[in-house]
Design a protein around this motif. Structure first.
Motif, PDB file in Angstrom:
ATOM      1  N   PHE A   1     -13.142   6.999 -10.636  1.00 43.48           N
ATOM      2  CA  PHE A   1     -12.024   7.791 -10.135  1.00 43.48           C
ATOM      3  C   PHE A   1     -12.308   9.278 -10.308  1.00 43.48           C
ATOM      4  O   PHE A   1     -12.729   9.721 -11.381  1.00 43.48           O
ATOM      5  CB  PHE A   1     -10.741   7.397 -10.861  1.00 43.48           C
TER       6      PHE A   1
ATOM      7  N   TYR B   1      -5.217  10.357  -7.296  1.00 43.38           N
ATOM      8  CA  TYR B   1      -5.691  10.419  -8.683  1.00 43.38           C
ATOM      9  C   TYR B   1      -6.127  11.832  -9.050  1.00 43.38           C
ATOM     10  O   TYR B   1      -6.734  12.562  -8.253  1.00 43.38           O
ATOM     11  CB  TYR B   1      -6.882   9.467  -8.863  1.00 43.38           C
TER      12      TYR B   1
ATOM     13  N   GLN C   1      -5.262   5.845  -3.292  1.00 45.59           N
ATOM     14  CA  GLN C   1      -5.186   4.386  -3.440  1.00 45.59           C
ATOM     15  C   GLN C   1      -5.773   3.648  -2.250  1.00 45.59           C
ATOM     16  O   GLN C   1      -6.330   2.560  -2.392  1.00 45.59           O
ATOM     17  CB  GLN C   1      -3.718   3.978  -3.664  1.00 45.59           C
ATOM     18  N   GLU C   2      -5.697   4.242  -1.049  1.00 44.22           N
ATOM     19  CA  GLU C   2      -6.193   3.573   0.152  1.00 44.22           C
ATOM     20  C   GLU C   2      -7.497   4.156   0.692  1.00 44.22           C
ATOM     21  O   GLU C   2      -7.926   3.796   1.786  1.00 44.22           O
ATOM     22  CB  GLU C   2      -5.123   3.603   1.241  1.00 44.22           C
TER      23      GLU C   2
ATOM     24  N   ASN D   1       0.835  -1.191   0.000  1.00 44.46           N
ATOM     25  CA  ASN D   1       0.000   0.000   0.000  1.00 44.46           C
ATOM     26  C   ASN D   1       0.872   1.245   0.000  1.00 44.46           C
ATOM     27  O   ASN D   1       1.969   1.262   0.581  1.00 44.46           O
ATOM     28  CB  ASN D   1      -0.906  -0.001   1.232  1.00 44.46           C
TER      29      ASN D   1
ATOM     30  N   TRP E   1      -6.653  -0.639  -5.767  1.00 45.66           N
ATOM     31  CA  TRP E   1      -7.380   0.504  -5.219  1.00 45.66           C
ATOM     32  C   TRP E   1      -8.644   0.039  -4.473  1.00 45.66           C
ATOM     33  O   TRP E   1      -9.630   0.750  -4.387  1.00 45.66           O
ATOM     34  CB  TRP E   1      -7.719   1.509  -6.323  1.00 45.66           C
TER      35      TRP E   1
ATOM     36  N   THR F   1      -4.781   6.275   4.758  1.00 44.29           N
ATOM     37  CA  THR F   1      -4.756   7.288   3.700  1.00 44.29           C
ATOM     38  C   THR F   1      -4.176   8.593   4.217  1.00 44.29           C
ATOM     39  O   THR F   1      -3.357   9.234   3.552  1.00 44.29           O
ATOM     40  CB  THR F   1      -6.171   7.521   3.155  1.00 44.29           C
TER      41      THR F   1
ATOM     42  N   TYR G   1      -0.495   7.565  -6.125  1.00 41.54           N
ATOM     43  CA  TYR G   1      -1.258   7.442  -4.866  1.00 41.54           C
ATOM     44  C   TYR G   1      -2.516   8.289  -4.867  1.00 41.54           C
ATOM     45  O   TYR G   1      -3.548   7.894  -4.320  1.00 41.54           O
ATOM     46  CB  TYR G   1      -0.378   7.832  -3.681  1.00 41.54           C
TER      47      TYR G   1
END
Length: 385
Positions: free
Chosen positions: A262, A230, A268-269, A190, A256, A277, A228
């Motif tokens: 998105f 977007y 990503q987290e 991650n 993801w 995150t 990481y």
């Protein structure tokens, strides 16, 4: 002969400036202290300890167990950390000791009481006398957590206090025990792992005056931040982290956490939980802050990802409805004290509007400690330096 001589002179003219530029880059001096905090930042804090928002932040630090002059370090040669630090053989002890060293370093600078400098030295000397390795599933992350705080403490003490006889021994452990792990990156875990490791790597690089390690940390940051957080300009899918095995559409969506829609600021987290995150975003900001102290403006490169990431998660943390397309309609909040440094950099220094982030940051003041996060309202709130 003249045409040949002209060619030779032209070749020399072309080569020499390149060599000079390269030498200037490699030999460029680092600014000290310059890991997350600078002298100018701390001087601003010192001048405002009786005012808001620094006064309650200073009181919280002083009341902490990390700030006690009776604090006792618990070093060990092998710090063994399994998944979620289970087993926890020295993991919490090392993180706590690193944070205590940083806490006492801050107290030393802000009060001038050398007992705090001596306590920070005692803690770091205890660890440099014995630490040899980190093992277990979480070894890389643990090295990042501890290395980030230790590098801040070491940097501040070395460059503001004259009584650290074993500074070289501690620097040697940073170079041999910590830096090789964190500088290598972690492209298939991650993203918070690699960003935290990079936070430690750039701090250690500055402390060691290691330009090659600094440049490598910056390169890792550039690749991982883009992978990481977007932005719609990335296209229909998030970017692949450099070196990562996740490269197909299905693999990226799985990486993801099943998210297939998105939007700007999604991380990503995000669909894992906001705690991890927040760590990833905070670590990315820390790298940019340390780079800024060294004359490199990574905020200019990363401001759009960082501002969207903070605003997106701050809104949901504050209670905005979760859209049905996001994480199956449910998220796990719990950002913690993660956005103070980034908010100060983007809103206060760069003038970017960040209303949701501001509400969240101000609600959470004073920011305390969490793993590699320490006292950031005190050090960075409303700080123009």
């Amino acid at each position: 002969m003249r045409p040949i001589l002209a060619v030779l002179l032209l070749a020399v003219a072309l080569v020499v400036p390149v060599q000079r530029a390269s030498a200037e880059k490699v030999g460029a001096a680092f600014n000290h202290p310059g890991v997350l905090v600078s002298r100018a930042q701390l001087d601003h804090v010192k001048a405002n300890l009786g005012a808001e928002p620094w006064k309650p932040a200073w009181a919280a630090l002083r009341a902490s167990s990390f700030a006690s002059l009776s604090y006792t370090p618990k070093p060990r040669a092998n710090v063994e950390c399994g998944p979620s630090s289970n087993p926890n053989n020295g993991c919490s002890d090392e993180r706590n000791d690193a944070m205590a060293a940083y806490t006492h370093a801050l107290q030393w600078y802000l009060t001038g009481d050398d007992r705090h400098a001596k306590k920070a030295v005692q803690i770091m000397d205890a660890w440099s006398a014995v630490i040899t390795e980190h093992t277990g599933h979480n070894a890389r992350l643990q090295t990042g957590w501890a290395g980030a705080s230790f590098s801040r403490a070491a940097e501040l003490i070395k460059h503001t206090y004259t009584g650290w006889a074993n500074a070289g021994r501690f620097a040697g452990k940073l170079r041999t025990v910590y830096l090789p792990i964190v500088i290598a990156g972690s492209p298939n875990t991650n993203g918070n792992w690699e960003l935290i490791m990079t936070d430690a790597a750039i701090g250690i690089a500055v402390h060691l005056d290691d330009r090659a390690a600094f440049d490598r940390a910056v390169t890792t940051w550039r690749g991982r931040l883009a992978a990481y957080v977007y932005l719609t300009t990335d296209g229909s899918l998030p970017k692949q982290a450099p070196g990562s095995r996740y490269d197909t559409r299905d693999e990226l969506i799985g990486y993801w956490y099943g998210q297939s829609t998105f939007v700007n600021g999604l991380a990503q987290e995000t669909c894992r939980d906001f705690g991890h995150t927040g760590w990833g975003i905070a670590a990315a900001v820390h790298v940019a802050e340390t780079a800024r102290h060294q004359g490199l403006d990574l905020y200019a490169e990363g401001k759009d990802r960082l501002r969207h990431a903070m605003g997106f998660h701050a809104g949901l943390q504050l209670g905005e409805p979760v859209p049905s397309w996001l994480c199956g309609g449910s998220v796990k909040p719990g950002l913690g004290p993660t956005f103070e440094v980034g908010f100060n950099a983007l809103r206060n220094r760069m003038g970017i509007g960040m209303a949701r982030t501001q509400r969240l940051v101000e609600q959470g003041r004073p920011a305390g400690v969490s793993h590699f996060l320490g006292w950031e309202t005190l050090t960075h709130a409303n700080n123009p330096a």
